[in-house]
Design a protein around this motif. Structure first.
Motif, PDB file in Angstrom:
ATOM      1  N   SER A  46       7.179   7.445   1.620  1.00 32.82           N
ATOM      2  CA  SER A  46       6.042   6.844   2.206  1.00 32.82           C
ATOM      3  C   SER A  46       6.227   5.722   3.151  1.00 32.82           C
ATOM      4  O   SER A  46       7.064   5.250   3.350  1.00 32.82           O
ATOM      5  CB  SER A  46       4.747   6.327   1.204  1.00 32.82           C
TER       6      SER A  46
ATOM      7  N   MET B 105      -9.619   3.403  -0.360  1.00 29.50           N
ATOM      8  CA  MET B 105      -8.991   4.471   0.411  1.00 29.50           C
ATOM      9  C   MET B 105     -10.306   4.897   1.072  1.00 29.50           C
ATOM     10  O   MET B 105     -11.270   5.457   0.368  1.00 29.50           O
ATOM     11  CB  MET B 105      -8.384   5.737  -0.422  1.00 29.50           C
TER      12      MET B 105
ATOM     13  N   TYR C 253      -9.398   3.611  -6.732  1.00 39.06           N
ATOM     14  CA  TYR C 253      -9.132   2.912  -5.265  1.00 39.06           C
ATOM     15  C   TYR C 253      -9.840   4.029  -4.373  1.00 39.06           C
ATOM     16  O   TYR C 253      -9.754   3.743  -2.937  1.00 39.06           O
ATOM     17  CB  TYR C 253      -7.796   2.931  -5.005  1.00 39.06           C
TER      18      TYR C 253
ATOM     19  N   VAL D  68      -3.374   8.460   4.315  1.00 40.64           N
ATOM     20  CA  VAL D  68      -4.475   7.771   3.727  1.00 40.64           C
ATOM     21  C   VAL D  68      -4.902   6.812   4.509  1.00 40.64           C
ATOM     22  O   VAL D  68      -4.167   5.466   5.105  1.00 40.64           O
ATOM     23  CB  VAL D  68      -3.884   7.330   2.557  1.00 40.64           C
TER      24      VAL D  68
ATOM     25  N   SER E 104       3.944   2.835   5.930  1.00 43.66           N
ATOM     26  CA  SER E 104       2.828   2.185   6.147  1.00 43.66           C
ATOM     27  C   SER E 104       2.733   1.669   7.702  1.00 43.66           C
ATOM     28  O   SER E 104       3.873   1.371   8.295  1.00 43.66           O
ATOM     29  CB  SER E 104       2.671   1.108   5.271  1.00 43.66           C
TER      30      SER E 104
ATOM     31  N   ILE F 133       2.369   9.882   3.553  1.00 39.61           N
ATOM     32  CA  ILE F 133       3.018  10.058   2.232  1.00 39.61           C
ATOM     33  C   ILE F 133       3.595  11.619   2.505  1.00 39.61           C
ATOM     34  O   ILE F 133       2.819  12.450   3.269  1.00 39.61           O
ATOM     35  CB  ILE F 133       2.315  10.142   0.786  1.00 39.61           C
TER      36      ILE F 133
ATOM     37  N   LEU G 295       0.883  -1.080   0.020  1.00 42.97           N
ATOM     38  CA  LEU G 295       0.005  -0.029  -0.053  1.00 42.97           C
ATOM     39  C   LEU G 295       0.748   1.159  -0.017  1.00 42.97           C
ATOM     40  O   LEU G 295       0.381   2.383  -0.550  1.00 42.97           O
ATOM     41  CB  LEU G 295      -1.148   0.116   1.213  1.00 42.97           C
ATOM     42  N   ASP G 296       2.050   1.271   0.648  1.00 47.35           N
ATOM     43  CA  ASP G 296       2.950   2.353   0.626  1.00 47.35           C
ATOM     44  C   ASP G 296       3.505   2.703  -0.858  1.00 47.35           C
ATOM     45  O   ASP G 296       3.405   3.692  -1.197  1.00 47.35           O
ATOM     46  CB  ASP G 296       4.068   2.237   1.497  1.00 47.35           C
TER      47      ASP G 296
ATOM     48  N   ILE H  26      -8.823  10.425   3.581  1.00 48.88           N
ATOM     49  CA  ILE H  26      -7.526  11.045   2.962  1.00 48.88           C
ATOM     50  C   ILE H  26      -7.570  12.659   3.792  1.00 48.88           C
ATOM     51  O   ILE H  26      -8.289  13.073   3.716  1.00 48.88           O
ATOM     52  CB  ILE H  26      -7.499  10.983   1.538  1.00 48.88           C
TER      53      ILE H  26
ATOM     54  N   SER I  81       0.211   3.907  -2.858  1.00 44.08           N
ATOM     55  CA  SER I  81      -0.109   5.101  -2.428  1.00 44.08           C
ATOM     56  C   SER I  81       0.740   6.251  -3.270  1.00 44.08           C
ATOM     57  O   SER I  81       0.302   7.290  -3.679  1.00 44.08           O
ATOM     58  CB  SER I  81       0.020   5.357  -1.021  1.00 44.08           C
TER      59      SER I  81
ATOM     60  N   VAL J 293      -1.219   4.914   5.659  1.00 44.10           N
ATOM     61  CA  VAL J 293      -0.097   5.374   5.084  1.00 44.10           C
ATOM     62  C   VAL J 293       0.172   6.673   4.953  1.00 44.10           C
ATOM     63  O   VAL J 293      -0.588   7.365   4.764  1.00 44.10           O
ATOM     64  CB  VAL J 293       0.109   4.733   3.525  1.00 44.10           C
TER      65      VAL J 293
ATOM     66  N   TRP K 127      -6.565   3.218   4.415  1.00 45.90           N
ATOM     67  CA  TRP K 127      -6.909   2.170   3.515  1.00 45.90           C
ATOM     68  C   TRP K 127      -7.544   0.912   4.444  1.00 45.90           C
ATOM     69  O   TRP K 127      -7.197   0.777   5.472  1.00 45.90           O
ATOM     70  CB  TRP K 127      -5.785   1.299   3.102  1.00 45.90           C
TER      71      TRP K 127
END
Length: 286
Positions: free
Chosen positions: A70, A127, A27, A106, A72, A84, A5-6, A130, A9, A82, A108
């Protein structure tokens, strides 16, 4: 967790700033919530987000991502957060350039959603929440100018400069041959001045800043009685302050602001002594 996921993203963010929203939209959870900076930046629902962000793709702003990274943080088997981080450089149609440290969080979750059009159930990572924020300004310099190539400096400022060298003598009598492109700014210190170079070294010379301005044809911008600034390194000029590429913030006096702004605009529009060129535009932006 089969999906990284990182990595995903970062790919979504990178594609978005290059003008491609397709992965971002793919997503989004149907009831996603997005909280961003600025007025009215709270959106709920995939349809609303798609409509809002599609409109932003036409704003004419060019973006550059620096130091994108990023991390996670798995919460449970079916959820992960995650974070970023990046330095976001924005080139506006009016010539203004800004740089901020942007952070995107984010949330997830692994979901099973029914697709109403066909009645099927789709499962996968989506997602849910956010949060887009801008980090507070710190004293840390986000960019070491000396590590940049001439090409990247051009891409950041839109300017090229002559490599013609000027001779400066320091307070010990030693001569220094310095090209204009290596000299970031000059700072006054009573009857003396400090030359601040691109490699972050400084040279003390036995001349006041006004004498240097008259004697050398540097085409620098006098933003303040104590500062001469090379426009090559200016990231932003507004609100009576000038921000350099390396994060240095200097004051701009009220009596000099208008003239300094005109000088900078002339340099970047190609009418001043520093040659400028067009930067290719990438559409989009949060």
């Amino acid at each position: 967790m089969s999906v990284k996921l990182d990595t995903l993203s970062m790919e979504i963010v990178r594609n978005y700033y290059e003008g491609d929203c397709s992965l971002f939209f793919e997503y989004l959870y149907s009831d996603v919530v997005i909280l961003s900076v600025g007025k009215g930046q709270l959106m709920r629902g995939k349809a609303a987000v798609m409509e809002g962000f599609s409109g932003k793709m036409q704003n004419g702003i060019v973006y550059d991502l620096i130091a994108l990274s990023s991390e996670s943080y798995p919460l449970k088997r079916d959820s992960c957060n995650v974070l970023i981080q990046m330095d976001l450089v924005s080139y506006f149609p009016n010539g203004m350039i800004t740089r901020v440290n942007q952070r995107i969080s984010v949330d997830w979750r692994y979901e099973k959603e029914e697709i109403k059009e066909c009645g099927k159930v789709s499962s996968g990572w989506k997602m849910h929440f956010i949060h887009i924020s801008v980090a507070l300004q710190t004293k840390e310099k986000p960019l070491n100018i000396n590590h940049l190539s001439e090409q990247l400096l051009y891409e950041t400022t839109g300017m090229y400069q002559s490599e013609t060298k000027e001779v400066f003598r320091d307070t010990t009598g030693k001569s220094h041959y310095i090209s204009t492109s290596q000299l970031v700014r000059i700072e006054a210190n009573r009857a003396y001045s400090y030359l601040i170079l691109r490699d972050e070294k400084s040279i003390k010379v036995a001349k006041n800043i006004t004498a240097i301005e008259k004697e050398y044809k540097l085409n620098f911008i006098r933003t303040h009685s104590s500062h001469l600034v090379n426009p090559y390194y200016i990231m932003e000029l507004k609100n009576y302050r000038v921000v350099l590429i390396d994060g240095t913030v200097l004051p701009v006096s009220r009596t000099r602001f208008k003239e300094a702004k005109m000088q900078l605009d002339d340099q970047r529009c190609g009418t001043g002594p520093i040659q400028t060129a067009q930067i290719e535009h990438i559409q989009g932006g949060f």
